[in-house]
Motif scaffolding. Structure first.
Motif, mmCIF file in Angstrom:
data_model
loop_
_atom_site.group_PDB
_atom_site.id
_atom_site.type_symbol
_atom_site.label_atom_id
_atom_site.label_comp_id
_atom_site.label_asym_id
_atom_site.label_seq_id
_atom_site.Cartn_x
_atom_site.Cartn_y
_atom_site.Cartn_z
ATOM 1 N N TYR A 36 9.344 1.866 3.468
ATOM 2 C CA TYR A 36 8.948 3.010 4.153
ATOM 3 C C TYR A 36 9.923 4.270 4.215
ATOM 4 C CZ TYR A 36 4.184 1.605 5.786
ATOM 5 O OH TYR A 36 2.988 1.104 5.676
ATOM 6 N N GLY A 37 11.111 3.840 3.937
ATOM 7 C CA GLY A 37 12.392 4.691 4.121
ATOM 8 C C GLY A 37 12.352 5.375 5.378
ATOM 9 N N GLY A 38 12.494 6.932 5.768
ATOM 10 C CA GLY A 38 12.526 7.444 6.571
ATOM 11 C C GLY A 38 11.310 7.351 7.627
ATOM 12 N N PRO A 57 4.914 6.829 -8.147
ATOM 13 C CA PRO A 57 4.870 5.922 -6.957
ATOM 14 C C PRO A 57 6.037 5.058 -6.988
ATOM 15 C CG PRO A 57 2.905 5.581 -8.467
ATOM 16 C CD PRO A 57 3.768 6.301 -9.181
ATOM 17 N N ILE A 58 6.798 5.024 -5.744
ATOM 18 C CA ILE A 58 7.775 4.109 -5.623
ATOM 19 C C ILE A 58 7.772 2.763 -5.844
ATOM 20 C CG2 ILE A 58 8.919 5.753 -3.918
ATOM 21 C CD1 ILE A 58 8.197 3.684 -1.589
ATOM 22 N N ALA A 59 6.621 2.122 -5.931
ATOM 23 C CA ALA A 59 6.405 0.759 -6.591
ATOM 24 C C ALA A 59 6.720 0.714 -8.000
ATOM 25 C CB ALA A 59 4.847 0.531 -6.350
ATOM 26 N N ASN A 60 7.031 1.724 -8.654
ATOM 27 C CA ASN A 60 7.485 1.416 -10.152
ATOM 28 C C ASN A 60 9.178 1.317 -10.262
ATOM 29 O OD1 ASN A 60 4.914 1.946 -10.922
ATOM 30 N ND2 ASN A 60 5.105 4.268 -11.508
ATOM 31 N N PHE A 61 9.733 1.362 -8.916
ATOM 32 C CA PHE A 61 10.982 1.423 -8.886
ATOM 33 C C PHE A 61 11.658 -0.058 -8.542
ATOM 34 C CE2 PHE A 61 11.010 5.947 -6.956
ATOM 35 C CZ PHE A 61 10.815 6.308 -8.215
ATOM 36 N N GLN A 62 12.392 -0.451 -9.534
ATOM 37 C CA GLN A 62 12.922 -2.084 -9.741
ATOM 38 C C GLN A 62 13.539 -2.527 -8.206
ATOM 39 O OE1 GLN A 62 15.089 -2.544 -12.992
ATOM 40 N NE2 GLN A 62 13.476 -2.760 -14.464
ATOM 41 N N LEU A 63 14.080 -1.725 -7.361
ATOM 42 C CA LEU A 63 14.933 -2.344 -6.351
ATOM 43 C C LEU A 63 13.805 -2.143 -5.197
ATOM 44 C CD1 LEU A 63 18.192 -0.214 -6.247
ATOM 45 C CD2 LEU A 63 17.764 -2.740 -6.751
ATOM 46 N N ARG A 119 0.691 -1.088 -0.036
ATOM 47 C CA ARG A 119 0.025 -0.108 0.004
ATOM 48 C C ARG A 119 0.603 1.286 0.080
ATOM 49 N NH1 ARG A 119 -3.068 -2.920 3.620
ATOM 50 N NH2 ARG A 119 -1.928 -2.021 5.438
ATOM 51 N N TYR A 120 1.900 1.330 0.835
ATOM 52 C CA TYR A 120 2.762 2.504 1.104
ATOM 53 C C TYR A 120 3.559 2.766 -0.354
ATOM 54 C CZ TYR A 120 5.915 5.914 2.844
ATOM 55 O OH TYR A 120 6.427 7.172 3.284
ATOM 56 N N ALA A 121 3.996 1.498 -0.890
ATOM 57 C CA ALA A 121 4.774 1.893 -2.247
ATOM 58 C C ALA A 121 3.786 2.474 -3.160
ATOM 59 C CB ALA A 121 5.408 0.567 -2.539
ATOM 60 N N ASN A 122 2.843 2.011 -3.229
ATOM 61 C CA ASN A 122 1.724 2.447 -4.474
ATOM 62 C C ASN A 122 1.367 3.998 -4.040
ATOM 63 O OD1 ASN A 122 0.795 0.633 -6.653
ATOM 64 N ND2 ASN A 122 1.027 -0.453 -4.812
ATOM 65 N N GLU A 123 1.365 4.564 -2.767
ATOM 66 C CA GLU A 123 0.690 5.794 -2.450
ATOM 67 C C GLU A 123 1.857 6.925 -2.352
ATOM 68 O OE1 GLU A 123 -0.668 4.986 1.503
ATOM 69 O OE2 GLU A 123 -2.494 3.970 0.804
ATOM 70 N N ARG A 124 3.305 6.290 -1.839
ATOM 71 C CA ARG A 124 4.205 7.307 -1.644
ATOM 72 C C ARG A 124 4.763 7.274 -3.248
ATOM 73 N NH1 ARG A 124 7.850 10.485 -1.471
ATOM 74 N NH2 ARG A 124 9.606 10.347 0.273
ATOM 75 N N LYS A 125 5.154 8.872 -3.567
ATOM 76 C CA LYS A 125 5.662 9.034 -4.642
ATOM 77 C C LYS A 125 7.211 9.843 -4.434
ATOM 78 C CE LYS A 125 1.358 9.806 -7.363
ATOM 79 N NZ LYS A 125 0.480 10.626 -8.148
ATOM 80 N N ALA A 126 7.868 9.494 -5.705
ATOM 81 C CA ALA A 126 9.241 10.177 -5.614
ATOM 82 C C ALA A 126 9.563 10.278 -7.015
ATOM 83 C CB ALA A 126 10.193 9.245 -4.971
#
Length: 385
Positions: free
Chosen positions: A337-339, A273-279, A262-269
């Motif tokens: 979640y990062g920080g 969404p960070i869910a698009n980042f391969q790592l 959920r968080y990876a789809n909501e959090r943007k960078a």
């Protein structure tokens, strides 16, 4: 329990966990207490007696059904599992495996009805090392007198009965025959429960010392009315306890992974969404793989146990793998979640703290590795001979 009834029960339990237990978590964390109303609801659902035979008022679930139930319940915070699992996985199992007919008739209906129980094995100077156990039981007339201290006893502050391991011989005997098991009502004179220990995590799951001072028990308090069987009974019960911890690890790991998704789809960078980042995807995928592997090991061990196999090694292996995997998964979730993962405002840091003890409960990873290796070597040498 037949398959159709069990499936209906699981559907009901899943809704209850998500609609009732998870919304109550904030209050429970703040008060460090499960509301009595929720415990009563769990009693009404029959959760305290799921593995107790129907003739004693339970649901008669097999081990596979039991571990599936624990997986569902453990999706919520760990205190809900711990309040019932000691009763189900340890004390009830010991009574079924080693109790007399009269002991089963007296205690199993009470446990099925929601009596909270504790399991007293660990001491300040001993845990898995039964030779170091100091609690003594000596004969007195037709009964027994117990003295000693038990440590880290889950549910001790709430328990109404405990299964306490004690030496009945001062000298260590082969196959741990110096250890016996006693059924001890917690209101027996001489029983004192210490202050609940402050812990890293697992709010509302209470542990405390149990001090036993000149506790007089009748003869029929000895489990099975036979000396020297306590440690064997405890070890058999620990198989169920270890499968329960494995199931709890799987359930909580899934909760944590769902939160990370959920968080990876909501959090943007960088505008997406960070869910698009391969790592990030790698961490999510690795976690899903480990949950699948843990579930498969757990289901296989439970199936073998239901078939009557000795699953000491399999239960230990499933517990080690699932609890270690859960530790890795909650660590990745914090990373996703990062920080924010380091802040108490978010649930990732709680998952991290709660999960750590699963690698310690019911035998540390290292003790279980030694146990697995010991049995491997014993079987190898027996085959060579």
């Amino acid at each position: 329990m037949d398959a159709e009834t069990f499936d209906q029960f699981i559907d009901q339990l899943r809704r209850y966990v998500r609609d009732r237990l998870i919304p109550a978590e904030k209050e429970i964390i703040e008060t460090d207490t499960i509301p009595p109303a929720i415990i009563d609801e769990m009693r009404e659902m029959g959760l305290f007696g799921i593995t107790i035979p129907e003739e004693y008022g339970g649901a008669g679930m097999n081990i596979a059904q039991y571990t599936r139930t624990i997986r569902e319940l453990a999706y919520a915070m760990p205190c809900f599992r711990s309040i019932i699992s000691i009763t189900i996985g340890m004390v009830t199992s010991a009574l079924k495996n080693g109790g007399t007919r009269e002991q089963r008739q007296e205690w199993l209906p009470k446990l099925a009805g929601g009596m909270i129980a504790s399991f007293g094995l660990t001491e300040p100077g001993s845990g898995s090392d039964s030779a170091g156990m100091q609690t003594m039981a000596v004969r007195s007339g037709n009964g027994w007198v117990l003295n000693g201290t038990k440590r880290y006893i889950t549910n001790a502050p709430q328990a109404e009965v405990a299964l306490i391991m004690a030496r009945t011989s001062r000298e260590p005997l082969p196959k741990n025959a110096h250890v016996s098991a006693f059924i001890v009502p917690m209101n027996t004179p001489g029983i004192t429960v210490g202050k609940s220990d402050k812990k890293m995590g697992q709010a509302a799951s209470h542990i405390a010392d149990v001090i036993v001072e000149d506790v007089h028990l009748p003869a029929d308090a000895l489990l099975g009315l036979e000396e020297g069987k306590g440690f064997i009974t405890a070890m058999k019960s620990l198989d169920n306890g270890r499968l329960s911890v494995a199931a709890a690890s799987v359930g909580y790991a899934q909760r944590a992974l769902d939160s990370a998704l959920r968080y990876a789809n909501e959090r943007k960078a960088f505008g997406e969404p960070i869910a698009n980042f391969q790592l990030i995807q790698q961490m999510l995928a690795e976690s899903d793989i480990e949950i699948y592997a843990s579930t498969t090991m757990l289901e296989d061990a439970a199936r073998r146990a239901d078939a009557g196999e000795n699953v000491l090694r399999k239960a230990a292996a499933a517990k080690v793998f699932a609890s270690e995997a859960c530790g890795r998964i909650v660590d990745r979730v914090v990373q996703v979640y990062g920080g924010a993962g380091y802040l108490a405002e978010y649930e990732a840091e709680r998952f991290f703290r709660d999960a750590r003890v699963y690698r310690i409960y019911e035998g540390t990873t290292q003790i279980l590795q030694l146990q697995i290796a010991k049995h491997m070597l014993r079987e190898f040498n027996a085959g060579v001979a």
